[in-house]
Design a protein around this motif. Structure first.
Motif, PDB file in Angstrom:
ATOM      1  N   VAL A  60       3.529 -29.845  12.286  1.00 25.45           N
ATOM      2  CA  VAL A  60       4.843 -29.981  11.650  1.00 25.45           C
ATOM      3  C   VAL A  60       5.976 -29.895  12.664  1.00 25.45           C
ATOM      4  O   VAL A  60       7.138 -30.100  12.315  1.00 25.45           O
ATOM      5  CB  VAL A  60       5.043 -28.909  10.550  1.00 25.45           C
ATOM      6  CG1 VAL A  60       4.043 -29.100   9.423  1.00 25.45           C
ATOM      7  CG2 VAL A  60       4.939 -27.504  11.130  1.00 25.45           C
ATOM      8  N   LEU A  61       5.672 -29.605  13.919  1.00 27.32           N
ATOM      9  CA  LEU A  61       6.706 -29.576  14.953  1.00 27.32           C
ATOM     10  C   LEU A  61       7.136 -31.012  15.264  1.00 27.32           C
ATOM     11  O   LEU A  61       6.293 -31.894  15.421  1.00 27.32           O
ATOM     12  CB  LEU A  61       6.159 -28.912  16.218  1.00 27.32           C
ATOM     13  CG  LEU A  61       7.160 -28.242  17.171  1.00 27.32           C
ATOM     14  CD1 LEU A  61       7.814 -27.046  16.489  1.00 27.32           C
ATOM     15  CD2 LEU A  61       6.466 -27.798  18.444  1.00 27.32           C
ATOM     16  N   PRO A  62       8.429 -31.302  15.349  1.00 31.00           N
ATOM     17  CA  PRO A  62       8.868 -32.677  15.608  1.00 31.00           C
ATOM     18  C   PRO A  62       8.385 -33.189  16.962  1.00 31.00           C
ATOM     19  O   PRO A  62       8.290 -32.427  17.940  1.00 31.00           O
ATOM     20  CB  PRO A  62      10.401 -32.580  15.564  1.00 31.00           C
ATOM     21  CG  PRO A  62      10.718 -31.139  15.741  1.00 31.00           C
ATOM     22  CD  PRO A  62       9.567 -30.373  15.179  1.00 31.00           C
ATOM     23  N   ASP A  63       8.085 -34.492  17.025  1.00 29.65           N
ATOM     24  CA  ASP A  63       7.560 -35.096  18.251  1.00 29.65           C
ATOM     25  C   ASP A  63       8.486 -34.877  19.437  1.00 29.65           C
ATOM     26  O   ASP A  63       8.039 -34.593  20.561  1.00 29.65           O
ATOM     27  CB  ASP A  63       7.345 -36.601  18.048  1.00 29.65           C
ATOM     28  CG  ASP A  63       6.228 -36.895  17.071  1.00 29.65           C
ATOM     29  OD1 ASP A  63       5.430 -35.976  16.785  1.00 29.65           O
ATOM     30  OD2 ASP A  63       6.145 -38.041  16.580  1.00 29.65           O
ATOM     31  N   ARG A  64       9.785 -35.008  19.209  1.00 29.99           N
ATOM     32  CA  ARG A  64      10.744 -34.847  20.305  1.00 29.99           C
ATOM     33  C   ARG A  64      10.655 -33.447  20.904  1.00 29.99           C
ATOM     34  O   ARG A  64      10.731 -33.273  22.130  1.00 29.99           O
ATOM     35  CB  ARG A  64      12.164 -35.085  19.782  1.00 29.99           C
ATOM     36  CG  ARG A  64      13.253 -35.027  20.850  1.00 29.99           C
ATOM     37  CD  ARG A  64      14.630 -35.124  20.227  1.00 29.99           C
ATOM     38  NE  ARG A  64      14.902 -33.977  19.385  1.00 29.99           N
ATOM     39  CZ  ARG A  64      15.323 -32.788  19.846  1.00 29.99           C
ATOM     40  NH1 ARG A  64      15.504 -32.610  21.146  1.00 29.99           N
ATOM     41  NH2 ARG A  64      15.563 -31.793  19.025  1.00 29.99           N
ATOM     42  N   LEU A  65      10.445 -32.447  20.051  1.00 30.40           N
ATOM     43  CA  LEU A  65      10.368 -31.077  20.532  1.00 30.40           C
ATOM     44  C   LEU A  65       9.044 -30.819  21.254  1.00 30.40           C
ATOM     45  O   LEU A  65       9.000 -30.070  22.239  1.00 30.40           O
ATOM     46  CB  LEU A  65      10.545 -30.107  19.365  1.00 30.40           C
ATOM     47  CG  LEU A  65      10.759 -28.630  19.711  1.00 30.40           C
ATOM     48  CD1 LEU A  65      11.876 -28.479  20.733  1.00 30.40           C
ATOM     49  CD2 LEU A  65      11.076 -27.835  18.462  1.00 30.40           C
TER      50      LEU A  65
ATOM     51  N   ARG B 132      15.309 -28.747   9.275  1.00 27.81           N
ATOM     52  CA  ARG B 132      14.417 -29.553   8.448  1.00 27.81           C
ATOM     53  C   ARG B 132      15.191 -30.054   7.236  1.00 27.81           C
ATOM     54  O   ARG B 132      16.066 -29.374   6.719  1.00 27.81           O
ATOM     55  CB  ARG B 132      13.195 -28.728   8.015  1.00 27.81           C
ATOM     56  CG  ARG B 132      12.149 -29.516   7.275  1.00 27.81           C
ATOM     57  CD  ARG B 132      10.813 -28.793   7.208  1.00 27.81           C
ATOM     58  NE  ARG B 132      10.901 -27.482   6.577  1.00 27.81           N
ATOM     59  CZ  ARG B 132       9.844 -26.723   6.307  1.00 27.81           C
ATOM     60  NH1 ARG B 132       8.625 -27.147   6.626  1.00 27.81           N
ATOM     61  NH2 ARG B 132       9.997 -25.536   5.749  1.00 27.81           N
ATOM     62  N   TRP B 133      14.870 -31.270   6.798  1.00 28.71           N
ATOM     63  CA  TRP B 133      15.579 -31.906   5.702  1.00 28.71           C
ATOM     64  C   TRP B 133      14.638 -32.186   4.536  1.00 28.71           C
ATOM     65  O   TRP B 133      13.422 -32.347   4.717  1.00 28.71           O
ATOM     66  CB  TRP B 133      16.177 -33.247   6.147  1.00 28.71           C
ATOM     67  CG  TRP B 133      17.286 -33.165   7.136  1.00 28.71           C
ATOM     68  CD1 TRP B 133      18.629 -33.157   6.877  1.00 28.71           C
ATOM     69  CD2 TRP B 133      17.157 -33.109   8.562  1.00 28.71           C
ATOM     70  NE1 TRP B 133      19.341 -33.098   8.056  1.00 28.71           N
ATOM     71  CE2 TRP B 133      18.473 -33.069   9.111  1.00 28.71           C
ATOM     72  CE3 TRP B 133      16.074 -33.093   9.444  1.00 28.71           C
ATOM     73  CZ2 TRP B 133      18.721 -33.012  10.465  1.00 28.71           C
ATOM     74  CZ3 TRP B 133      16.303 -33.019  10.812  1.00 28.71           C
ATOM     75  CH2 TRP B 133      17.617 -32.983  11.305  1.00 28.71           C
ATOM     76  N   LEU B 134      15.229 -32.287   3.343  1.00 28.39           N
ATOM     77  CA  LEU B 134      14.521 -32.892   2.226  1.00 28.39           C
ATOM     78  C   LEU B 134      14.606 -34.404   2.391  1.00 28.39           C
ATOM     79  O   LEU B 134      15.678 -34.942   2.701  1.00 28.39           O
ATOM     80  CB  LEU B 134      15.168 -32.497   0.892  1.00 28.39           C
ATOM     81  CG  LEU B 134      14.786 -31.152   0.278  1.00 28.39           C
ATOM     82  CD1 LEU B 134      15.594 -30.921  -0.987  1.00 28.39           C
ATOM     83  CD2 LEU B 134      13.294 -31.082  -0.015  1.00 28.39           C
ATOM     84  N   VAL B 135      13.496 -35.095   2.223  1.00 28.27           N
ATOM     85  CA  VAL B 135      13.486 -36.552   2.313  1.00 28.27           C
ATOM     86  C   VAL B 135      13.035 -37.126   0.976  1.00 28.27           C
ATOM     87  O   VAL B 135      12.086 -36.641   0.361  1.00 28.27           O
ATOM     88  CB  VAL B 135      12.574 -37.041   3.457  1.00 28.27           C
ATOM     89  CG1 VAL B 135      13.231 -36.810   4.798  1.00 28.27           C
ATOM     90  CG2 VAL B 135      11.207 -36.346   3.439  1.00 28.27           C
TER      91      VAL B 135
ATOM     92  N   THR C 172      11.097 -32.849   9.726  1.00 24.04           N
ATOM     93  CA  THR C 172      11.914 -32.499  10.878  1.00 24.04           C
ATOM     94  C   THR C 172      12.428 -33.741  11.603  1.00 24.04           C
ATOM     95  O   THR C 172      13.152 -33.627  12.580  1.00 24.04           O
ATOM     96  CB  THR C 172      11.108 -31.637  11.865  1.00 24.04           C
ATOM     97  OG1 THR C 172       9.910 -32.329  12.222  1.00 24.04           O
ATOM     98  CG2 THR C 172      10.756 -30.291  11.253  1.00 24.04           C
ATOM     99  N   SER C 173      12.031 -34.925  11.134  1.00 24.83           N
ATOM    100  CA  SER C 173      12.540 -36.163  11.724  1.00 24.83           C
ATOM    101  C   SER C 173      14.035 -36.294  11.435  1.00 24.83           C
ATOM    102  O   SER C 173      14.474 -36.008  10.320  1.00 24.83           O
ATOM    103  CB  SER C 173      11.800 -37.378  11.157  1.00 24.83           C
ATOM    104  OG  SER C 173      10.435 -37.343  11.513  1.00 24.83           O
TER     105      SER C 173
ATOM    106  N   ALA D 151      -1.032 -35.085   5.834  1.00 22.54           N
ATOM    107  CA  ALA D 151      -1.488 -34.339   7.010  1.00 22.54           C
ATOM    108  C   ALA D 151      -0.380 -33.993   7.992  1.00 22.54           C
ATOM    109  O   ALA D 151      -0.394 -32.928   8.596  1.00 22.54           O
ATOM    110  CB  ALA D 151      -2.584 -35.126   7.733  1.00 22.54           C
ATOM    111  N   ASP D 152       0.590 -34.900   8.159  1.00 27.77           N
ATOM    112  CA  ASP D 152       1.631 -34.664   9.154  1.00 27.77           C
ATOM    113  C   ASP D 152       2.927 -35.311   8.711  1.00 27.77           C
ATOM    114  O   ASP D 152       3.022 -35.869   7.614  1.00 27.77           O
ATOM    115  CB  ASP D 152       1.198 -35.190  10.526  1.00 27.77           C
ATOM    116  CG  ASP D 152       0.708 -36.631  10.469  1.00 27.77           C
ATOM    117  OD1 ASP D 152       1.132 -37.376   9.554  1.00 27.77           O
ATOM    118  OD2 ASP D 152      -0.103 -37.019  11.325  1.00 27.77           O
ATOM    119  N   ASP D 153       3.939 -35.249   9.580  1.00 27.43           N
ATOM    120  CA  ASP D 153       5.256 -35.773   9.244  1.00 27.43           C
ATOM    121  C   ASP D 153       5.207 -37.270   8.957  1.00 27.43           C
ATOM    122  O   ASP D 153       5.889 -37.767   8.061  1.00 27.43           O
ATOM    123  CB  ASP D 153       6.224 -35.495  10.406  1.00 27.43           C
ATOM    124  CG  ASP D 153       7.672 -35.457   9.953  1.00 27.43           C
ATOM    125  OD1 ASP D 153       7.984 -34.682   9.042  1.00 27.43           O
ATOM    126  OD2 ASP D 153       8.488 -36.214  10.510  1.00 27.43           O
TER     127      ASP D 153
END
Length: 291
Positions: A100-105, A164-167, A241-242, A222-224
């Protein structure tokens, strides 16, 4: 199947004589422990444990196989410890990042670790439960995991809240509202990582939604990437987190940033000499925190 992991379930249940106590020793919840043992029994073609109201009792087959299972589990532990020593001697740093950690981070963390120049960095992306197990076993030197989770036996750093946002689907009524509220999402299904990946965080998210007036069905994602794909299909909402605007067909709701924040922390074994790496990652996470 992960034979060693499931044999560890069997050995612990046999030693504790009770599923609840075994789950506590393994730092996990009872349902996945019971499911894992059943999977092992199906794989072996033999019932190993009788489940009774008083606890767990070995079957004749279980009693016969237990000594060999103990040897395999102990050998696996020794192998992993030796592999860790070999890796450290070769200058390898194994670290893990929750999915769940954003790719950029994640890439930012790798960059910071690599800049230290002391080791080649190997990254493992997995669920929080898997990463905690990997750190305990020595397969990972340290990991950034989701909070809350059971970290017994490990050293855990401070909790950091990340944005983190609601999408929601871009054409959903909540996306057009000036003041979106959670009950508006009642016609959608919640796409979220499966509970087995981190039961405590999964339950915390469910509790948050219910407290704010939303009780909906959940679909595993499974993931973002899987979450955003389900949302773009028009039938789900999720948490991501995107950053806003990065995916077509998806709208981001700026709702209760502190309550919705992704909570993470760094875990390590007490005997792991990775203090400088932990400090480096902690600085990265702290700069990204929700202010």
């Amino acid at each position: 199947m992960d034979l060693i992991r499931h044999l560890r379930f069997f050995v612990t249940v046999a030693e504790e004589g009770h599923f609840g106590r075994a789950a506590a020793v393994l730092v996990m919840t009872q349902p996945p422990l019971s499911q894992g043992l059943r999977k092992l029994e199906q794989h072996l073609g033999s019932e190993l444990v009788h489940r009774t109201r008083q606890g767990a009792v070995l079957t004749p087959a279980g009693a016969e196989l237990l000594p060999r299972a103990r040897l395999l589990v102990d050998d696996a532990d020794r192998f992993l410890a030796e592999a860790g020593r070999v890796a450290r001697a070769r200058g390898l740093l194994h670290w893990g990042a929750t999915r769940v950690l954003p790719d950029r981070l994640v890439t930012l963390c790798v960059t910071v670790l690599s800049r230290r120049g002391e080791a080649t960095v190997a990254t493992r992306s997995a669920s929080t439960v898997e990463l905690v197990d990997a750190v305990r076993s020595g397969m990972c030197d340290l990991a950034v995991v989701e909070h809350p989770t059971l970290t017994e036996g490990l050293e855990a750093g401070p909790v950091v809240k990340l944005r983190r946002w609601l999408v929601v689907p871009a054409d959903h009524r909540s996306a057009r509202s000036d003041r979106p509220r959670l009950p508006m999402l009642s016609d959608l299904t919640f796409a979220a990582p499966p509970r087995t990946g981190n039961p405590a965080a999964f339950d915390a998210a469910q509790d948050l939604l219910r407290e704010r007036g939303l009780d909906v069905e959940t679909t595993p994602a499974a993931d973002d990437r899987a979450v955003l794909a389900a949302v773009a299909a028009g039938t789900h909402f999720g948490m991501s987190t995107s950053p806003p605007g990065s995916v077509p067909g998806v709208a981001w709701l700026d709702w209760a940033p502190s309550a919705l924040a992704l909570r993470v922390r760094i875990v390590r074994r007490a005997d792991a000499d990775v203090g400088a790496h932990v400090d480096a990652l902690d600085r990265v996470l702290f700069k990204e925190r929700v202010r």
